[in-house]
Design an enzyme around this catalytic site. Structure first.
Site, short mmCIF file in Angstrom:
data_model
loop_
_atom_site.label_atom_id
_atom_site.label_comp_id
_atom_site.label_asym_id
_atom_site.label_seq_id
_atom_site.Cartn_x
_atom_site.Cartn_y
_atom_site.Cartn_z
CG ASP A 9 -3.44 38.21 -27.30
OD1 ASP A 9 -2.75 39.08 -26.73
OD2 ASP A 9 -4.68 38.28 -27.39
CD GLU A 32 -15.37 38.48 -27.88
OE1 GLU A 32 -14.20 38.43 -27.43
OE2 GLU A 32 -16.11 39.46 -27.72
CD GLU A 52 -14.70 44.71 -24.82
OE1 GLU A 52 -14.26 45.26 -25.83
OE2 GLU A 52 -14.25 43.62 -24.37
#
Length: 227
Positions: A192, A12, A169
């Site tokens: 997803d 990321e 997070e």
């Protein structure tokens, strides 16, 4: 101004780190902080690690040690709404925990049950998404120390707080930022649908998320230019 840019997994942040100039890397508390410039702005980019504790600790370090004055968290999430699809982005207007006792958490600073994304950062994210041709929804993000990969858990979270996406997070980042009076925004590209298929693709097969991360990286880089 110093911008703190965070992700939870190396994938990321790696593409964003590759865009930095004049880079120095400083390890601290088990995290590598990449200091450099992006679009002429001072930035610190790091991979916090997954989960709320990692996110909270790294957010405080960004603020206290590295002087971050604004924070952008970018990563992937499980989609919880029919309004968008895989590869689209949720920009966090509100962020909250789906697995916490909120009436107890809010008894301490910043005394909130949910956290608001900074309006300036949200506007910059919206503009960056539009320029990139990415469909974006300014909505609600739910956070918990749990990968949501089954329909039963997804339905329980939907019933509890009806978020647009779910991740691990964002609320922790937002809570610590709010506690310190630092503006922040959470950006999530949908990887997803937070169901059995999502677990199979991302966990069992360890599917590469690079295509979704490329979307988020492009948006964050464009945001930095605007700030």
């Amino acid at each position: 101004m110093i911008l703190g840019i965070m992700g939870a997994m190396p994938d990321e942040v790696d593409q964003l780190c590759a865009k930095l100039e004049n880079v120095t890397v400083e390890p601290y508390g088990g995290v590598e902080y990449h200091k450099g410039t992006l679009a002429g702005k001072q930035v610190v980019v790091c991979c916090a690690g997954m989960g709320k504790a990692n996110a909270a600790a790294t957010t405080q370090v960004l603020i206290t040690k590295f002087g971050a004055e604004k924070i952008i968290f970018s990563g992937i999430a499980g989609n919880m709404t029919s309004k968008i699809g895989i590869g689209d982005v949720v920009i966090g207007k509100t962020v909250l925990y789906h697995d916490a006792q909120l009436d107890m958490i809010c008894q301490n600073p910043p005394f909130l049950k949910e956290y608001s994304g900074d309006p300036e950062l949200i506007a910059a994210a919206e503009a960056a998404c539009a320029e990139a041709g990415v469909k974006a929804l300014v909505g609600k993000i739910a956070t918990g120390d749990l990968f949501v990969g089954d329909s039963e858990t997804k339905a329980a979270i939907e019933a509890k707080c009806a978020p647009d996406c779910v991740e691990m997070e964002g609320a922790a980042v937002s809570q610590i930022a709010a506690k310190n009076g630092v503006p922040c925004v959470i950006l999530r590209a949908m990887s997803d649908n937070a169901d059995e298929d999502g677990h199979e693709v991302l966990v069992v097969k360890k599917f590469s998320i690079s295509e979704y991360v490329a979307t988020a990286t492009k948006i964050v880089a464009a945001m930095v230019e605007k700030l």
